[in-house]
Design an enzyme around this catalytic site. Structure first.
Site, PDB file in Angstrom:
ATOM      1  N   SER A  54     -29.547  25.704   4.906  1.00  0.00           N
ATOM      2  CA  SER A  54     -29.320  25.701   3.317  1.00  0.00           C
ATOM      3  C   SER A  54     -28.358  24.855   2.872  1.00  0.00           C
ATOM      4  CB  SER A  54     -29.213  27.244   2.730  1.00  0.00           C
ATOM      5  OG  SER A  54     -28.224  27.806   3.563  1.00  0.00           O
ATOM      6  N   SER A  93     -18.487  22.871  18.247  1.00  0.00           N
ATOM      7  CA  SER A  93     -17.245  22.483  17.787  1.00  0.00           C
ATOM      8  C   SER A  93     -16.146  21.932  18.691  1.00  0.00           C
ATOM      9  CB  SER A  93     -16.771  23.556  17.088  1.00  0.00           C
ATOM     10  OG  SER A  93     -15.334  23.269  16.589  1.00  0.00           O
ATOM     11  N   TYR A 110     -13.738  31.907  17.354  1.00  0.00           N
ATOM     12  CA  TYR A 110     -14.775  30.619  17.079  1.00  0.00           C
ATOM     13  C   TYR A 110     -14.749  29.923  18.380  1.00  0.00           C
ATOM     14  CZ  TYR A 110     -16.500  26.862  14.325  1.00  0.00           C
ATOM     15  OH  TYR A 110     -17.065  25.673  13.728  1.00  0.00           O
ATOM     16  N   ALA A 113     -14.452  30.806  21.440  1.00  0.00           N
ATOM     17  CA  ALA A 113     -15.087  31.669  22.594  1.00  0.00           C
ATOM     18  C   ALA A 113     -16.485  31.465  22.155  1.00  0.00           C
ATOM     19  CB  ALA A 113     -14.754  32.865  22.573  1.00  0.00           C
TER      20      ALA A 113
HETATM   21  P1  NDP Z   1     -21.654  25.519   6.058  1.00  0.00           P
HETATM   22  O1  NDP Z   1     -20.637  27.054   5.789  1.00  0.00           O
HETATM   23  O2  NDP Z   1     -21.668  24.857   4.878  1.00  0.00           O
HETATM   24  O3  NDP Z   1     -23.330  26.403   6.256  1.00  0.00           O
HETATM   25  C1  NDP Z   1     -23.440  27.581   6.987  1.00  0.00           C
HETATM   26  C2  NDP Z   1     -24.959  27.704   7.278  1.00  0.00           C
HETATM   27  O4  NDP Z   1     -25.294  28.552   8.149  1.00  0.00           O
HETATM   28  C3  NDP Z   1     -25.586  28.068   5.921  1.00  0.00           C
HETATM   29  O5  NDP Z   1     -26.970  27.403   5.655  1.00  0.00           O
HETATM   30  C4  NDP Z   1     -25.728  29.477   6.050  1.00  0.00           C
HETATM   31  O6  NDP Z   1     -26.762  30.266   5.261  1.00  0.00           O
HETATM   32  C5  NDP Z   1     -25.948  29.819   7.298  1.00  0.00           C
HETATM   33  N1  NDP Z   1     -25.837  30.920   8.215  1.00  0.00           N
HETATM   34  C6  NDP Z   1     -24.517  31.643   8.041  1.00  0.00           C
HETATM   35  N2  NDP Z   1     -24.670  32.804   8.785  1.00  0.00           N
HETATM   36  C7  NDP Z   1     -26.139  32.763   9.126  1.00  0.00           C
HETATM   37  C8  NDP Z   1     -26.890  33.833   9.691  1.00  0.00           C
HETATM   38  N3  NDP Z   1     -26.184  35.082  10.133  1.00  0.00           N
HETATM   39  N4  NDP Z   1     -28.379  33.605   9.804  1.00  0.00           N
HETATM   40  C9  NDP Z   1     -28.849  32.637   9.109  1.00  0.00           C
HETATM   41  N5  NDP Z   1     -27.899  31.577   8.714  1.00  0.00           N
HETATM   42  C10 NDP Z   1     -26.747  31.710   8.646  1.00  0.00           C
HETATM   43  O7  NDP Z   1     -21.323  25.284   7.560  1.00  0.00           O
HETATM   44  P2  NDP Z   1     -21.256  23.862   8.177  1.00  0.00           P
HETATM   45  O8  NDP Z   1     -22.349  23.149   7.517  1.00  0.00           O
HETATM   46  O9  NDP Z   1     -19.824  23.388   7.847  1.00  0.00           O
HETATM   47  O10 NDP Z   1     -21.363  24.316   9.555  1.00  0.00           O
HETATM   48  C11 NDP Z   1     -22.712  24.010  10.282  1.00  0.00           C
HETATM   49  C12 NDP Z   1     -22.443  24.438  11.836  1.00  0.00           C
HETATM   50  O11 NDP Z   1     -21.459  23.511  12.181  1.00  0.00           O
HETATM   51  C13 NDP Z   1     -21.586  25.594  12.204  1.00  0.00           C
HETATM   52  O12 NDP Z   1     -22.285  26.061  13.382  1.00  0.00           O
HETATM   53  C14 NDP Z   1     -20.175  25.365  12.507  1.00  0.00           C
HETATM   54  O13 NDP Z   1     -19.534  26.192  13.255  1.00  0.00           O
HETATM   55  C15 NDP Z   1     -20.418  23.913  12.784  1.00  0.00           C
HETATM   56  N6  NDP Z   1     -19.227  22.977  12.639  1.00  0.00           N
HETATM   57  C16 NDP Z   1     -18.626  22.720  11.316  1.00  0.00           C
HETATM   58  C17 NDP Z   1     -17.609  21.849  11.377  1.00  0.00           C
HETATM   59  C18 NDP Z   1     -17.088  21.635   9.940  1.00  0.00           C
HETATM   60  O14 NDP Z   1     -16.034  20.664   9.866  1.00  0.00           O
HETATM   61  N7  NDP Z   1     -17.708  22.047   8.876  1.00  0.00           N
HETATM   62  C19 NDP Z   1     -16.901  21.639  12.412  1.00  0.00           C
HETATM   63  C20 NDP Z   1     -17.149  22.001  13.756  1.00  0.00           C
HETATM   64  C21 NDP Z   1     -18.484  22.710  13.763  1.00  0.00           C
HETATM   65  P3  NDP Z   1     -26.617  30.662   3.696  1.00  0.00           P
HETATM   66  O15 NDP Z   1     -26.349  29.444   2.900  1.00  0.00           O
HETATM   67  O16 NDP Z   1     -27.761  31.379   3.477  1.00  0.00           O
HETATM   68  O17 NDP Z   1     -25.244  31.396   3.802  1.00  0.00           O
END
Ligand code: NDP
Length: 242
Positions: free
Chosen positions: A10, A140, A153, A155
């Protein structure tokens, strides 16, 4: 029709990946947890890329909800399967270990690490039977080197990295690849509270990355062109600490 499931599609990186895979011709199953309006916006962007998609709302920590959603999809598409899975859903709840609550520890582990298992396990069988699949796990930098304030995170992501390498070896003969992408700092809601001006001094590229840059790498790993790459962790971090 070829189908791809993007967890956490999303917003942020998941949205950019959904758009990239749409450009590549995939029908996108956009998973998310809460944010209906943002998920609808991703769907609209996917359609603007000339493909289509549908929303698949479930919490990746809830195996019963996943079984229900994937079961419904499978019964409506008896001759199809999901050939690309992007395990992207994740959160962070940073705290020094000394002050970290059990809830902060287990929630982060539950979404990233158990979420990876909960969604991947039911989709594997069809990938193996059809002898083609692409699994890309968004991990990450934290999961490679550890970050202070992020024991939970680090871990969780470190666990997904190890599982990526193990699973890759289990399924390689069946032409299913499993890789991880390890971003550094990417400008999304997750990094909203982080001061880019402060951190960019430490990043050789001098800036945060964009979700689209991550999506280009994920798109390659999700494509047939990456057929001989498996069990890898590929960093995308502007040269930070590598
Ligand atoms: P955002 O916070 O922008 O988006 C997180 C997304 O995960 C949203 O779509 C959210 O849905 C969804 N989500 C969270 N919890 C759940 C759940 N329990 N079930 C289903 N969907 C869930 O995060 P980013 O785009 O920044 O991060 C995406 C990935 O990249 C993550 O795994 C993050 O750890 C990793 N990452 C990000 C970095 C960064 O700098 N941004 C760096 C390194 C890794 P909803 O909109 O409904 O809440």
């Amino acid at each position: 029709m070829k189908y791809a499931l993007v967890t956490g599609g999303s917003r942020g990186i998941g949205r950019a990946v959904s758009c990239k895979l749409a450009e590549m011709g995939y029908f996108i199953l956009i998973n998310y947890q809460n944010n209906d309006a943002e998920a609808e916006k991703t769907l609209q962007l996917v359609q603007e890329k000339g493909s289509n998609g549908e929303l698949m709302k479930f919490d990746v920590t809830d195996p019963a909800a996943i079984t229900l959603a994937l079961g419904n999809w499978a019964s409506q598409h008896p001759d199809e399967y999901i050939e690309v899975l992007i395990n992207n859903a994740g959160i962070r709840k940073d705290n020094l270990m000394l002050w970290m609550t059990g809830e902060e520890w287990s929630k982060v582990l539950d979404i990233s690490l158990n979420g990876f298992f909960n969604v991947t396990q039911p989709l594997l069988k069809n990938m193996l039977v059809k002898r083609y699949g692409r699994i890309v796990n968004i991990v990450s930098l934290s999961g490679i080197q550890g970050m202070p304030g992020q024991a939970n995170y680090s871990a969780a992501k470190g666990g997904v990295i190890a599982a990526t390498k193990a699973l890759a070896q289990e399924v390689a003969k069946k032409k299913v690849t499993v890789n991880a992408v390890a971003p550094g700092f990417i400008r999304t809601d997750m990094t909203e509270g982080i001061d880019e001006n402060e951190w960019k001094k430490h990043i050789p590229a001098g800036r945060f990355g964009t979700p689209e840059e991550v999506a280009d790498l994920v798109g390659f790993l999700a494509s047939p062109a990456s057929s001989y790459i498996t069990g890898e962790v590929i960093s995308i971090n502007g040269g930070l600490y590598t």
